[in-house]
Scaffold this motif. Structure first.
Motif, PDB file in Angstrom:
ATOM      1  N   THR A  23       0.849  -1.200   0.000  1.00 59.59           N
ATOM      2  CA  THR A  23       0.000   0.000   0.000  1.00 59.59           C
ATOM      3  C   THR A  23       0.882   1.246   0.000  1.00 59.59           C
ATOM      4  OG1 THR A  23      -0.064   0.185   2.413  1.00 59.59           O
ATOM      5  CG2 THR A  23      -1.766  -1.200   1.354  1.00 59.59           C
ATOM      6  N   GLN A  24       0.278   2.388  -0.280  1.00 60.40           N
ATOM      7  CA  GLN A  24       1.007   3.656  -0.238  1.00 60.40           C
ATOM      8  C   GLN A  24       1.566   3.901   1.160  1.00 60.40           C
ATOM      9  OE1 GLN A  24       1.849   5.888  -2.730  1.00 60.40           O
ATOM     10  NE2 GLN A  24       3.104   6.733  -1.098  1.00 60.40           N
ATOM     11  N   GLU A  29       6.184   4.268   4.883  1.00 61.40           N
ATOM     12  CA  GLU A  29       6.876   3.809   6.093  1.00 61.40           C
ATOM     13  C   GLU A  29       8.239   3.211   5.758  1.00 61.40           C
ATOM     14  OE1 GLU A  29       6.199   4.055   9.417  1.00 61.40           O
ATOM     15  OE2 GLU A  29       4.607   5.400   8.770  1.00 61.40           O
ATOM     16  N   LEU A  30       8.306   2.439   4.701  1.00 57.50           N
ATOM     17  CA  LEU A  30       9.569   1.850   4.268  1.00 57.50           C
ATOM     18  C   LEU A  30      10.560   2.940   3.878  1.00 57.50           C
ATOM     19  CD1 LEU A  30      11.299  -0.614   3.555  1.00 57.50           C
ATOM     20  CD2 LEU A  30      10.179  -0.616   1.322  1.00 57.50           C
ATOM     21  N   ASN A  32      10.582   6.020   4.936  1.00 58.66           N
ATOM     22  CA  ASN A  32      10.998   6.686   6.178  1.00 58.66           C
ATOM     23  C   ASN A  32      12.061   5.864   6.901  1.00 58.66           C
ATOM     24  OD1 ASN A  32       9.265   8.846   5.811  1.00 58.66           O
ATOM     25  ND2 ASN A  32       7.643   7.948   7.049  1.00 58.66           N
ATOM     26  N   MET A  33      11.837   4.560   7.018  1.00 57.99           N
ATOM     27  CA  MET A  33      12.774   3.696   7.716  1.00 57.99           C
ATOM     28  C   MET A  33      14.137   3.716   7.027  1.00 57.99           C
ATOM     29  SD  MET A  33      12.552  -0.388   8.592  1.00 57.99           S
ATOM     30  CE  MET A  33      12.484  -0.884   6.885  1.00 57.99           C
ATOM     31  N   LEU A  34      14.159   3.580   5.702  1.00 58.84           N
ATOM     32  CA  LEU A  34      15.411   3.541   4.965  1.00 58.84           C
ATOM     33  C   LEU A  34      16.082   4.912   4.901  1.00 58.84           C
ATOM     34  CD1 LEU A  34      14.447   1.093   2.087  1.00 58.84           C
ATOM     35  CD2 LEU A  34      15.836   0.598   4.124  1.00 58.84           C
ATOM     36  N   SER A  35      15.322   5.978   5.087  1.00 60.88           N
ATOM     37  CA  SER A  35      15.915   7.312   5.154  1.00 60.88           C
ATOM     38  C   SER A  35      16.582   7.538   6.503  1.00 60.88           C
ATOM     39  CB  SER A  35      14.841   8.381   4.940  1.00 60.88           C
ATOM     40  OG  SER A  35      14.334   8.303   3.642  1.00 60.88           O
ATOM     41  N   PHE A  36      16.022   6.937   7.532  1.00 55.92           N
ATOM     42  CA  PHE A  36      16.538   7.108   8.888  1.00 55.92           C
ATOM     43  C   PHE A  36      17.729   6.191   9.173  1.00 55.92           C
ATOM     44  CE2 PHE A  36      16.360   6.003  13.464  1.00 55.92           C
ATOM     45  CZ  PHE A  36      16.618   7.267  13.987  1.00 55.92           C
ATOM     46  N   THR A  37      17.640   4.943   8.709  1.00 56.51           N
ATOM     47  CA  THR A  37      18.677   3.952   8.984  1.00 56.51           C
ATOM     48  C   THR A  37      19.030   3.215   7.693  1.00 56.51           C
ATOM     49  OG1 THR A  37      17.680   3.612  11.169  1.00 56.51           O
ATOM     50  CG2 THR A  37      19.309   1.997  10.455  1.00 56.51           C
ATOM     51  N   PRO A  38      20.303   3.193   7.325  1.00 57.28           N
ATOM     52  CA  PRO A  38      20.705   2.496   6.097  1.00 57.28           C
ATOM     53  C   PRO A  38      20.403   0.998   6.181  1.00 57.28           C
ATOM     54  CG  PRO A  38      22.533   3.783   7.013  1.00 57.28           C
ATOM     55  CD  PRO A  38      21.426   3.809   8.013  1.00 57.28           C
ATOM     56  N   PRO A  39      20.088   0.360   5.039  1.00 58.10           N
ATOM     57  CA  PRO A  39      19.769  -1.064   5.030  1.00 58.10           C
ATOM     58  C   PRO A  39      20.869  -1.931   5.625  1.00 58.10           C
ATOM     59  CG  PRO A  39      19.463  -0.131   2.838  1.00 58.10           C
ATOM     60  CD  PRO A  39      20.011   0.936   3.706  1.00 58.10           C
TER      61      PRO A  39
END
Length: 92
Positions: A23-24, A29-30, A32-39
């Motif tokens: 979903t959008q 959320e994904l 945001n998560m990847l912007s905050f913490t690198p994979p």
């Protein structure tokens, strides 16, 4: 007044299968998560938690441990793919 082209100028569109579960909100959320913490860091954290779990529970692993390990594998692979894709984006 902005045109529809201006509205979408700062966005990227993806084509997903009609029956997707994504979903959008999930994409946001994904992102945001990847912007905050690198994979790579997320993958490292998962591996560390998993190893600590194995060390502490090695005598009595749950009956569904194989399912848990499979789920864990897919999460690690996702973060590996995300890292590769983000590196490609930065190289462009």
């Amino acid at each position: 007044m902005s045109t529809s082209n201006d509205t979408f100028q700062d966005h990227q569109a993806f084509v997903l299968p009609k029956n997707t579960k994504v979903t959008q909100e999930m994409v946001s959320e994904l992102d945001n998560m990847l912007s905050f913490t690198p994979p790579q860091q997320l993958k490292h954290s998962l591996l560390k938690i998993y190893m600590l779990y194995l060390i502490s529970e090695h005598d009595v692993l749950p009956g569904d441990f194989e399912d848990i390990a499979t789920d864990f594998y897919f999460l690690v692979e996702f973060f590996t793919t995300a890292e590769k894709e983000m590196n490609k984006t930065h190289e462009s």
